[in-house]
Design a protein around this motif. Structure first.
Motif, mmCIF file in Angstrom:
data_model
loop_
_atom_site.group_PDB
_atom_site.id
_atom_site.type_symbol
_atom_site.label_atom_id
_atom_site.label_comp_id
_atom_site.label_asym_id
_atom_site.label_seq_id
_atom_site.Cartn_x
_atom_site.Cartn_y
_atom_site.Cartn_z
ATOM 1 N N GLN A 29 1.040 -1.195 0.134
ATOM 2 C CA GLN A 29 0.081 0.090 0.289
ATOM 3 C C GLN A 29 0.874 0.988 0.210
ATOM 4 O O GLN A 29 1.623 1.379 0.417
ATOM 5 C CB GLN A 29 -0.927 0.075 1.110
ATOM 6 C CG GLN A 29 -1.659 -0.958 1.054
ATOM 7 C CD GLN A 29 -2.678 -1.006 2.634
ATOM 8 O OE1 GLN A 29 -2.121 -0.991 3.797
ATOM 9 N NE2 GLN A 29 -4.142 -1.648 2.606
ATOM 10 N N ALA A 30 0.423 2.171 -0.645
ATOM 11 C CA ALA A 30 0.919 3.625 -0.605
ATOM 12 C C ALA A 30 0.749 4.314 0.331
ATOM 13 O O ALA A 30 0.685 4.204 1.240
ATOM 14 C CB ALA A 30 0.560 4.822 -1.862
ATOM 15 N N THR A 34 5.693 7.442 3.660
ATOM 16 C CA THR A 34 5.055 9.336 3.642
ATOM 17 C C THR A 34 4.238 9.516 5.206
ATOM 18 O O THR A 34 4.435 11.595 5.485
ATOM 19 C CB THR A 34 4.049 9.472 2.085
ATOM 20 O OG1 THR A 34 2.724 9.025 2.479
ATOM 21 C CG2 THR A 34 4.666 9.656 0.956
ATOM 22 N N TYR A 73 6.646 -1.674 -6.772
ATOM 23 C CA TYR A 73 5.767 -1.331 -5.129
ATOM 24 C C TYR A 73 8.020 -0.443 -5.078
ATOM 25 O O TYR A 73 7.928 0.090 -4.420
ATOM 26 C CB TYR A 73 6.276 -2.568 -3.914
ATOM 27 C CG TYR A 73 5.596 -1.713 -2.651
ATOM 28 C CD1 TYR A 73 4.317 -0.698 -3.145
ATOM 29 C CD2 TYR A 73 6.162 -2.237 -1.710
ATOM 30 C CE1 TYR A 73 3.977 -0.112 -1.740
ATOM 31 C CE2 TYR A 73 5.861 -1.608 -0.047
ATOM 32 C CZ TYR A 73 4.782 -0.613 -0.291
ATOM 33 O OH TYR A 73 4.280 -0.241 1.026
ATOM 34 N N SER A 76 8.058 3.074 -6.359
ATOM 35 C CA SER A 76 7.027 3.933 -5.563
ATOM 36 C C SER A 76 7.334 4.042 -4.440
ATOM 37 O O SER A 76 7.211 5.078 -3.675
ATOM 38 C CB SER A 76 5.798 3.282 -5.337
ATOM 39 O OG SER A 76 5.495 1.926 -5.257
ATOM 40 N N THR A 77 7.845 2.766 -3.528
ATOM 41 C CA THR A 77 7.689 2.979 -2.227
ATOM 42 C C THR A 77 10.009 3.793 -1.943
ATOM 43 O O THR A 77 10.380 5.044 -1.472
ATOM 44 C CB THR A 77 8.549 2.064 -1.506
ATOM 45 O OG1 THR A 77 9.067 0.913 -1.966
ATOM 46 C CG2 THR A 77 7.292 1.824 -1.348
ATOM 47 N N GLU A 80 8.807 7.917 -2.323
ATOM 48 C CA GLU A 80 8.324 8.195 -1.042
ATOM 49 C C GLU A 80 9.426 8.681 -0.453
ATOM 50 O O GLU A 80 9.067 9.554 0.327
ATOM 51 C CB GLU A 80 7.224 6.834 -0.513
ATOM 52 C CG GLU A 80 5.476 6.887 -1.060
ATOM 53 C CD GLU A 80 5.134 5.780 -0.126
ATOM 54 O OE1 GLU A 80 5.227 5.076 0.657
ATOM 55 O OE2 GLU A 80 3.313 5.277 -0.971
#
Length: 161
Positions: A29-30, A34, A73, A76-77, A80
């Motif tokens: 999960q995003a 953050t 992932y 994307s992380t 972040e």
């Protein structure tokens, strides 16, 4: 020359204090990287960072990504984590996000400078450490990042002419 590299999760970034952090990572999960707050006293931290910058110290981040994460992932992380660093660590010059378990010294290559890692994982610190050039400071709830930075300043710069 000296460079100080920070770990993020559990060292500077409060991943483990977030509700359901492990579930977020397992479900890819995003927001896991953050929503957390800094684990340091901001005034104390930025004051000692300023002193070290005046001494010519360089700074970077070497952080692991989630265990067994998909490539998507990890991408994307990484973004972040990079954005969190831009917000709270604008002074860093290098940023390395590695797959979980990759030896952190792979991010620095060969060097002639003193390279210090500040990390909360004793095993990572043990693997990082060499007799002369790679030094590790292992932080925890009782020995904080600010304590480590102040010890570095005292050891290498206090009283220097």
């Amino acid at each position: 020359m000296m460079k100080i590299d920070f770990d993020l999760d559990g060292t500077l970034y409060d991943l483990y204090g977030q509700p359901d952090w492990l579930e977020k990572l397992r479900n890819e999960q995003a927001g896991a990287y953050t929503d957390g707050e800094p684990l340091f006293d901001e005034n104390r931290f930025y004051n000692i960072i300023s002193d070290l910058l005046l001494e010519g110290v360089k700074f970077g981040v070497i952080t692991w990504l989630a265990m067994q994460a998909s490539e998507e992932y990890e991408i994307s992380t990484t973004e972040e984590k990079r954005n969190w660093c831009k917000k709270f660590l604008p002074f860093i010059e290098t940023f390395a996000a590695q797959s979980y378990g990759t030896p952190k010294q792979k991010a620095i290559g060969k060097h002639s400078a003193i390279e210090i890692l500040i990390d909360d994982n004793p095993d990572v610190c043990r693997v990082w450490q060499t007799k002369k050039q790679r030094i590790a400071y292992c932080v925890n709830e009782k020995y904080t990042v600010c304590d480590a930075l102040e010890d570095i300043y005292r050891k290498y710069f206090e009283g220097a002419v």
